[in-house]
Design an enzyme around this catalytic site. Structure first.
Site, short mmCIF file in Angstrom:
data_model
loop_
_atom_site.label_atom_id
_atom_site.label_comp_id
_atom_site.label_asym_id
_atom_site.label_seq_id
_atom_site.Cartn_x
_atom_site.Cartn_y
_atom_site.Cartn_z
N TRP A 121 -1.70 2.03 -2.45
CA TRP A 121 -1.07 3.24 -2.98
C TRP A 121 0.38 2.91 -3.31
CZ3 TRP A 121 -3.52 3.63 1.93
CH2 TRP A 121 -2.70 3.32 3.01
N CYS A 147 3.50 -8.06 -1.12
CA CYS A 147 3.07 -6.69 -0.78
C CYS A 147 3.64 -6.27 0.57
CB CYS A 147 1.54 -6.62 -0.75
SG CYS A 147 0.92 -4.98 -0.33
N ARG A 184 0.74 -4.20 3.83
CA ARG A 184 -0.41 -4.95 4.33
C ARG A 184 -0.90 -4.53 5.71
NH1 ARG A 184 1.80 -10.87 3.64
NH2 ARG A 184 3.77 -9.92 2.97
N GLU A 223 8.76 2.05 -6.26
CA GLU A 223 8.12 1.30 -7.34
C GLU A 223 8.20 2.07 -8.65
OE1 GLU A 223 4.37 -1.01 -6.17
OE2 GLU A 223 4.43 0.61 -4.68
#
Length: 391
Positions: A255, A82, A85, A260
Protein backbone atom coordinates in the site's frame (compact mmCIF):
# COMPACT_ATOMS: atom_id res chain seq x y z
CA UNK A 1 7.00 -14.53 -35.10
CA UNK A 2 10.26 -13.49 -33.52
CA UNK A 3 13.27 -15.76 -33.41
CA UNK A 4 15.06 -16.30 -30.14
CA UNK A 5 18.44 -17.68 -29.23
CA UNK A 6 18.58 -21.49 -29.15
CA UNK A 7 19.56 -23.40 -26.05
CA UNK A 8 23.38 -23.80 -25.84
CA UNK A 9 24.73 -27.18 -26.93
CA UNK A 10 25.84 -29.60 -24.24
CA UNK A 11 29.63 -30.06 -23.91
CA UNK A 12 31.15 -33.13 -25.55
CA UNK A 13 31.84 -34.51 -22.08
CA UNK A 14 28.10 -34.81 -21.51
CA UNK A 15 28.26 -32.57 -18.44
CA UNK A 16 26.08 -29.52 -17.85
CA UNK A 17 26.53 -26.35 -19.84
CA UNK A 18 27.90 -23.35 -17.91
CA UNK A 19 24.38 -21.90 -17.81
CA UNK A 20 22.95 -25.14 -16.44
CA UNK A 21 25.68 -25.39 -13.81
CA UNK A 22 25.02 -21.81 -12.69
CA UNK A 23 21.28 -22.48 -12.52
CA UNK A 24 21.87 -25.61 -10.44
CA UNK A 25 23.93 -23.61 -7.97
CA UNK A 26 21.28 -20.90 -7.59
CA UNK A 27 18.53 -23.50 -7.28
CA UNK A 28 20.46 -25.33 -4.58
CA UNK A 29 21.00 -22.14 -2.61
CA UNK A 30 17.30 -21.32 -2.77
CA UNK A 31 16.04 -24.83 -1.93
CA UNK A 32 18.37 -25.01 1.09
CA UNK A 33 17.12 -21.62 2.27
CA UNK A 34 13.51 -22.77 1.86
CA UNK A 35 14.06 -25.98 3.78
CA UNK A 36 16.02 -24.22 6.52
CA UNK A 37 13.17 -21.77 7.19
CA UNK A 38 10.44 -24.38 6.78
CA UNK A 39 12.03 -27.53 8.21
CA UNK A 40 8.80 -29.48 7.99
CA UNK A 41 9.51 -29.94 4.28
CA UNK A 42 12.39 -32.28 5.06
CA UNK A 43 15.97 -32.37 3.85
CA UNK A 44 16.73 -30.81 0.44
CA UNK A 45 18.68 -33.64 -1.25
CA UNK A 46 15.74 -35.34 -2.96
CA UNK A 47 14.33 -32.08 -4.29
CA UNK A 48 17.76 -31.00 -5.54
CA UNK A 49 18.19 -34.28 -7.42
CA UNK A 50 14.83 -33.68 -9.13
CA UNK A 51 15.87 -30.17 -10.11
CA UNK A 52 19.22 -31.27 -11.51
CA UNK A 53 17.52 -33.90 -13.64
CA UNK A 54 14.94 -31.41 -14.88
CA UNK A 55 17.62 -28.87 -15.76
CA UNK A 56 19.61 -31.53 -17.61
CA UNK A 57 16.56 -32.41 -19.70
CA UNK A 58 15.10 -28.97 -20.36
CA UNK A 59 17.68 -26.35 -19.40
CA UNK A 60 15.42 -25.04 -16.65
CA UNK A 61 13.13 -26.22 -13.83
CA UNK A 62 9.71 -25.41 -12.42
CA UNK A 63 9.12 -24.21 -8.89
CA UNK A 64 6.52 -25.98 -6.82
CA UNK A 65 3.61 -23.84 -5.65
CA UNK A 66 5.12 -23.77 -2.16
CA UNK A 67 8.52 -22.70 -3.51
CA UNK A 68 6.95 -19.92 -5.57
CA UNK A 69 5.02 -18.59 -2.58
CA UNK A 70 8.03 -18.71 -0.27
CA UNK A 71 10.32 -17.18 -2.92
CA UNK A 72 7.96 -14.28 -3.65
CA UNK A 73 7.55 -13.48 0.04
CA UNK A 74 11.28 -13.59 0.71
CA UNK A 75 11.86 -11.40 -2.35
CA UNK A 76 9.71 -8.77 -0.64
CA UNK A 77 11.62 -9.32 2.61
CA UNK A 78 14.86 -8.71 0.73
CA UNK A 79 13.67 -5.63 -1.16
CA UNK A 80 16.17 -3.02 -0.02
CA UNK A 81 14.12 -0.07 -1.29
CA UNK A 82 10.93 -0.97 0.56
CA UNK A 83 10.17 0.43 4.00
CA UNK A 84 6.98 -1.64 4.41
CA UNK A 85 8.47 -5.11 4.81
CA UNK A 86 7.16 -5.85 8.29
CA UNK A 87 4.23 -7.74 6.78
CA UNK A 88 6.17 -9.74 4.19
CA UNK A 89 4.55 -12.98 5.29
CA UNK A 90 1.09 -11.60 4.45
CA UNK A 91 1.84 -11.38 0.71
CA UNK A 92 -0.76 -13.33 -1.27
CA UNK A 93 0.56 -15.12 -4.36
CA UNK A 94 -1.49 -15.69 -7.51
CA UNK A 95 0.19 -18.45 -9.51
CA UNK A 96 -0.64 -17.78 -13.17
CA UNK A 97 2.50 -19.24 -14.71
CA UNK A 98 0.42 -20.92 -17.41
CA UNK A 99 -0.42 -17.53 -18.98
CA UNK A 100 1.88 -16.43 -21.82
CA UNK A 101 -0.37 -14.42 -24.18
CA UNK A 102 -0.97 -10.68 -23.90
CA UNK A 103 -4.76 -10.59 -23.70
CA UNK A 104 -5.26 -13.05 -20.80
CA UNK A 105 -2.34 -11.44 -18.98
CA UNK A 106 -3.98 -8.02 -19.30
CA UNK A 107 -7.25 -9.45 -17.94
CA UNK A 108 -5.37 -11.05 -15.06
CA UNK A 109 -3.69 -7.71 -14.27
CA UNK A 110 -7.07 -6.03 -14.05
CA UNK A 111 -8.24 -8.76 -11.68
CA UNK A 112 -5.06 -8.28 -9.65
CA UNK A 113 -6.01 -4.63 -9.16
CA UNK A 114 -9.55 -5.53 -8.10
CA UNK A 115 -8.36 -8.06 -5.55
CA UNK A 116 -5.61 -5.80 -4.24
CA UNK A 117 -7.94 -2.80 -3.88
CA UNK A 118 -10.35 -4.88 -1.79
CA UNK A 119 -12.83 -2.05 -1.40
CA UNK A 120 -10.15 0.21 0.04
CA UNK A 121 -8.57 -2.26 2.48
CA UNK A 122 -5.48 -2.76 0.33
CA UNK A 123 -4.05 -6.28 0.22
CA UNK A 124 -0.38 -7.07 -0.49
CA UNK A 125 -0.57 -9.21 -3.63
CA UNK A 126 1.64 -10.59 -6.38
CA UNK A 127 0.58 -12.22 -9.66
CA UNK A 128 3.26 -14.37 -11.27
CA UNK A 129 3.15 -15.08 -15.01
CA UNK A 130 5.30 -17.42 -17.11
CA UNK A 131 9.07 -17.26 -16.52
CA UNK A 132 11.92 -16.96 -18.97
CA UNK A 133 13.04 -20.31 -20.40
CA UNK A 134 15.80 -21.36 -22.84
CA UNK A 135 14.76 -20.22 -26.31
CA UNK A 136 11.56 -18.68 -24.99
CA UNK A 137 11.59 -15.30 -23.24
CA UNK A 138 8.74 -14.65 -20.87
CA UNK A 139 5.94 -12.15 -21.45
CA UNK A 140 6.63 -8.55 -20.48
CA UNK A 141 4.51 -5.76 -19.07
CA UNK A 142 5.98 -2.50 -20.36
CA UNK A 143 4.32 -0.27 -17.76
CA UNK A 144 6.41 0.61 -14.73
CA UNK A 145 3.27 0.20 -12.62
CA UNK A 146 -0.07 -1.31 -13.60
CA UNK A 147 -1.68 2.08 -13.03
CA UNK A 148 0.11 5.14 -14.35
CA UNK A 149 -1.19 8.50 -15.58
CA UNK A 150 -0.54 9.58 -19.14
CA UNK A 151 1.83 12.36 -20.08
CA UNK A 152 0.77 14.09 -23.31
CA UNK A 153 3.41 16.19 -25.03
CA UNK A 154 2.04 19.57 -26.11
CA UNK A 155 3.13 21.76 -29.02
CA UNK A 156 4.83 24.24 -26.70
CA UNK A 157 7.14 21.56 -25.30
CA UNK A 158 5.30 20.99 -22.05
CA UNK A 159 3.60 17.80 -20.83
CA UNK A 160 -0.04 17.51 -19.78
CA UNK A 161 -0.19 14.91 -17.01
CA UNK A 162 2.77 12.98 -15.67
CA UNK A 163 6.04 13.74 -17.51
CA UNK A 164 7.53 10.47 -16.25
CA UNK A 165 5.17 8.58 -18.55
CA UNK A 166 5.46 10.73 -21.68
CA UNK A 167 7.48 8.10 -23.57
CA UNK A 168 5.08 5.27 -22.75
CA UNK A 169 2.16 7.53 -23.65
CA UNK A 170 3.73 8.19 -27.06
CA UNK A 171 4.15 4.43 -27.58
CA UNK A 172 0.58 3.65 -26.54
CA UNK A 173 -0.73 6.23 -28.99
CA UNK A 174 1.42 4.72 -31.78
CA UNK A 175 0.05 1.28 -30.92
CA UNK A 176 -3.51 2.49 -31.44
CA UNK A 177 -4.64 3.84 -28.08
CA UNK A 178 -6.96 6.78 -28.85
CA UNK A 179 -5.93 8.58 -25.69
CA UNK A 180 -8.11 9.65 -22.81
CA UNK A 181 -10.08 12.87 -22.31
CA UNK A 182 -6.77 14.79 -22.07
CA UNK A 183 -6.84 15.55 -18.37
CA UNK A 184 -3.81 15.54 -16.09
CA UNK A 185 -4.91 12.17 -14.68
CA UNK A 186 -5.83 9.94 -17.63
CA UNK A 187 -5.10 6.30 -16.79
CA UNK A 188 -2.70 4.76 -19.28
CA UNK A 189 -3.56 1.43 -20.91
CA UNK A 190 -1.44 -1.61 -20.19
CA UNK A 191 1.21 -2.35 -22.78
CA UNK A 192 1.72 -6.10 -22.74
CA UNK A 193 4.06 -8.19 -24.86
CA UNK A 194 3.12 -11.86 -25.06
CA UNK A 195 5.60 -14.65 -25.69
CA UNK A 196 4.89 -14.82 -29.42
CA UNK A 197 3.50 -11.37 -30.05
CA UNK A 198 4.35 -7.70 -30.42
CA UNK A 199 3.42 -5.19 -27.69
CA UNK A 200 -0.33 -4.52 -27.54
CA UNK A 201 -2.42 -2.01 -25.61
CA UNK A 202 -5.28 -2.91 -23.28
CA UNK A 203 -7.36 -0.30 -21.48
CA UNK A 204 -7.99 -1.06 -17.83
CA UNK A 205 -11.67 -1.42 -16.92
CA UNK A 206 -12.96 1.38 -14.73
CA UNK A 207 -13.85 -1.03 -11.93
CA UNK A 208 -10.20 -2.15 -11.75
CA UNK A 209 -8.85 1.32 -10.97
CA UNK A 210 -9.64 2.60 -7.49
CA UNK A 211 -8.86 6.32 -7.33
CA UNK A 212 -9.02 8.80 -4.47
CA UNK A 213 -10.01 12.44 -5.12
CA UNK A 214 -7.56 14.68 -3.26
CA UNK A 215 -8.68 17.61 -1.17
CA UNK A 216 -7.20 19.64 1.66
CA UNK A 217 -8.92 19.53 5.06
CA UNK A 218 -8.92 23.35 5.34
CA UNK A 219 -9.35 24.48 1.73
CA UNK A 220 -10.86 23.24 -1.52
CA UNK A 221 -7.94 23.74 -3.93
CA UNK A 222 -7.54 20.01 -4.48
CA UNK A 223 -11.12 19.70 -5.68
CA UNK A 224 -10.82 22.82 -7.83
CA UNK A 225 -7.72 21.46 -9.57
CA UNK A 226 -9.16 17.98 -10.06
CA UNK A 227 -6.38 16.28 -8.12
CA UNK A 228 -6.57 12.55 -7.52
CA UNK A 229 -4.37 9.49 -7.22
CA UNK A 230 -4.82 5.76 -7.60
CA UNK A 231 -4.95 3.56 -4.50
CA UNK A 232 -2.88 0.51 -5.51
CA UNK A 233 0.85 0.95 -6.22
CA UNK A 234 1.29 -2.24 -8.26
CA UNK A 235 4.89 -2.45 -9.50
CA UNK A 236 5.09 -4.23 -12.86
CA UNK A 237 8.50 -3.25 -14.22
CA UNK A 238 10.69 -5.34 -11.90
CA UNK A 239 11.80 -8.94 -12.37
CA UNK A 240 11.09 -11.51 -9.66
CA UNK A 241 14.15 -13.76 -9.37
CA UNK A 242 13.92 -17.00 -7.40
CA UNK A 243 16.57 -19.70 -7.44
CA UNK A 244 17.92 -18.66 -10.83
CA UNK A 245 14.47 -18.51 -12.48
CA UNK A 246 13.40 -15.09 -13.79
CA UNK A 247 9.78 -13.93 -13.82
CA UNK A 248 9.84 -10.57 -15.69
CA UNK A 249 6.04 -10.25 -15.53
CA UNK A 250 5.15 -10.46 -11.84
CA UNK A 251 3.22 -7.35 -10.74
CA UNK A 252 3.10 -6.88 -6.98
CA UNK A 253 1.82 -4.31 -4.51
CA UNK A 254 1.69 -3.28 -0.92
CA UNK A 255 0.00 0.00 0.00
CA UNK A 256 1.07 3.61 -0.39
CA UNK A 257 2.94 5.67 2.13
CA UNK A 258 1.61 9.22 1.95
CA UNK A 259 4.91 10.85 1.04
CA UNK A 260 5.24 8.68 -2.07
CA UNK A 261 2.35 10.67 -3.51
CA UNK A 262 2.54 14.00 -1.68
CA UNK A 263 6.30 14.50 -1.53
CA UNK A 264 7.33 12.78 -4.77
CA UNK A 265 4.68 12.09 -7.42
CA UNK A 266 2.87 15.39 -7.00
CA UNK A 267 5.77 17.52 -5.77
CA UNK A 268 8.88 16.59 -7.78
CA UNK A 269 9.80 19.18 -10.39
CA UNK A 270 10.01 16.50 -13.10
CA UNK A 271 6.58 15.12 -12.15
CA UNK A 272 3.48 17.21 -11.35
CA UNK A 273 5.50 20.04 -9.75
CA UNK A 274 2.63 21.32 -7.59
CA UNK A 275 4.58 23.10 -4.85
CA UNK A 276 4.61 26.53 -6.53
CA UNK A 277 0.90 26.30 -7.17
CA UNK A 278 0.12 25.26 -3.59
CA UNK A 279 2.40 28.00 -2.22
CA UNK A 280 0.64 30.62 -4.33
CA UNK A 281 -2.73 29.43 -3.03
CA UNK A 282 -1.40 29.68 0.53
CA UNK A 283 -0.11 33.21 -0.11
CA UNK A 284 3.52 32.31 0.58
CA UNK A 285 6.54 34.30 -0.54
CA UNK A 286 8.11 32.18 -3.27
CA UNK A 287 10.79 34.71 -4.14
CA UNK A 288 13.19 33.61 -1.42
CA UNK A 289 13.97 29.99 -0.51
CA UNK A 290 14.78 31.15 3.03
CA UNK A 291 11.08 31.73 3.57
CA UNK A 292 10.79 27.93 3.48
CA UNK A 293 7.82 28.20 1.16
CA UNK A 294 8.64 24.82 -0.39
CA UNK A 295 8.67 23.14 3.00
CA UNK A 296 5.38 24.70 4.07
CA UNK A 297 3.69 23.87 0.78
CA UNK A 298 5.04 20.31 0.96
CA UNK A 299 3.50 19.75 4.39
CA UNK A 300 0.10 21.01 3.23
CA UNK A 301 0.19 18.88 0.09
CA UNK A 302 0.94 15.81 2.21
CA UNK A 303 -1.82 16.73 4.65
CA UNK A 304 -4.19 16.73 1.70
CA UNK A 305 -3.09 13.24 0.63
CA UNK A 306 -3.45 11.68 4.08
CA UNK A 307 -6.75 13.45 4.72
CA UNK A 308 -8.20 12.33 1.40
CA UNK A 309 -7.24 8.64 1.73
CA UNK A 310 -8.55 8.57 5.29
CA UNK A 311 -11.82 10.17 4.20
CA UNK A 312 -12.17 7.63 1.38
CA UNK A 313 -11.46 4.69 3.71
CA UNK A 314 -8.43 3.59 1.68
CA UNK A 315 -5.37 2.06 3.34
CA UNK A 316 -2.41 4.41 3.54
CA UNK A 317 0.55 4.64 5.92
CA UNK A 318 2.14 7.86 7.11
CA UNK A 319 5.92 8.15 7.15
CA UNK A 320 6.24 8.30 10.94
CA UNK A 321 4.23 5.11 11.52
CA UNK A 322 5.91 3.26 8.67
CA UNK A 323 9.36 4.22 9.97
CA UNK A 324 8.53 2.73 13.36
CA UNK A 325 7.25 -0.42 11.69
CA UNK A 326 10.45 -0.76 9.73
CA UNK A 327 12.53 -0.56 12.91
CA UNK A 328 10.32 -3.31 14.34
CA UNK A 329 11.03 -5.36 11.22
CA UNK A 330 14.77 -4.77 11.67
CA UNK A 331 14.64 -5.95 15.26
CA UNK A 332 12.64 -9.08 14.41
CA UNK A 333 14.95 -10.07 11.57
CA UNK A 334 18.08 -9.41 13.60
CA UNK A 335 16.67 -11.61 16.36
CA UNK A 336 16.34 -14.41 13.79
CA UNK A 337 19.91 -13.85 12.61
CA UNK A 338 18.87 -12.62 9.17
CA UNK A 339 20.38 -9.58 7.45
CA UNK A 340 18.11 -6.70 6.42
CA UNK A 341 19.45 -4.93 3.34
CA UNK A 342 18.25 -1.37 2.89
CA UNK A 343 18.98 1.58 0.64
CA UNK A 344 19.07 4.63 2.95
CA UNK A 345 17.99 7.00 0.17
CA UNK A 346 14.78 4.99 -0.32
CA UNK A 347 14.05 3.92 3.25
CA UNK A 348 14.31 7.42 4.72
CA UNK A 349 11.12 9.40 3.93
CA UNK A 350 11.43 12.38 1.57
CA UNK A 351 9.83 14.70 4.14
CA UNK A 352 10.74 15.48 7.75
CA UNK A 353 13.43 12.82 7.50
CA UNK A 354 15.28 13.63 10.71
CA UNK A 355 12.09 13.24 12.74
CA UNK A 356 11.83 9.55 11.83
CA UNK A 357 13.63 6.65 13.47
CA UNK A 358 15.04 5.30 10.21
CA UNK A 359 17.05 8.47 9.57
CA UNK A 360 19.54 7.93 12.41
CA UNK A 361 20.87 4.60 11.16
CA UNK A 362 23.13 3.13 8.54
CA UNK A 363 22.20 0.16 6.39
CA UNK A 364 23.81 -2.58 4.32
CA UNK A 365 22.76 -2.14 0.68
CA UNK A 366 23.46 -5.77 -0.29
CA UNK A 367 21.04 -7.27 -2.80
CA UNK A 368 19.94 -10.67 -1.53
CA UNK A 369 18.16 -13.46 -3.38
CA UNK A 370 15.34 -14.19 -3.92
CA UNK A 371 14.65 -10.62 -4.90
CA UNK A 372 13.11 -8.09 -7.24
CA UNK A 373 15.61 -6.81 -9.79
CA UNK A 374 15.67 -3.60 -11.80
CA UNK A 375 16.74 -4.52 -15.33
CA UNK A 376 17.89 -1.72 -17.67
CA UNK A 377 15.75 -3.04 -20.52
CA UNK A 378 12.64 -2.87 -18.32
CA UNK A 379 13.41 0.75 -17.51
CA UNK A 380 13.77 1.44 -21.23
CA UNK A 381 10.41 -0.21 -21.92
CA UNK A 382 8.74 1.96 -19.30
CA UNK A 383 10.06 4.94 -21.27
CA UNK A 384 8.41 3.54 -24.40
CA UNK A 385 11.68 2.55 -26.06
CA UNK A 386 11.72 -0.41 -28.43
CA UNK A 387 13.63 -3.41 -27.09
CA UNK A 388 14.71 -6.41 -29.12
CA UNK A 389 14.18 -9.55 -27.08
CA UNK A 390 16.45 -12.54 -26.81
CA UNK A 391 16.54 -15.40 -24.32
Amino acid sequence: MRKFLARPRRPASGGPTPAEAALCREAAEFVRLHRSEEPGLGRPERRLAEIREEIRGTGTYRHTAEELEFGARVAWRNSNRCIGRLYWRSLRVRDLRHLTDAEPIARACAEHLRQAANGGRIRPLITVFAPDAPGRPAPRIWNEQLIRYAGYRTTDGRVLGDPRNAGLTDLALRLGWPGGPRTAFDVLPLVVEGVDDKPRVFELPQDAVLEVPLDHPDDDWGREWGLRWHAVPAISGMCLEIGGIHYPAAPFNGWYMGTEIGARNLADTDRYDLLPRVAERLGLDTGDDRSLWKDRALVELNRAVLHSFDRAGVTMADHHTESRRFVTHLEREEHKGRPVPADWSWIVPPMSSATTEVFHRTYDTAELKPGFAHHPEATARARGESIRRTS
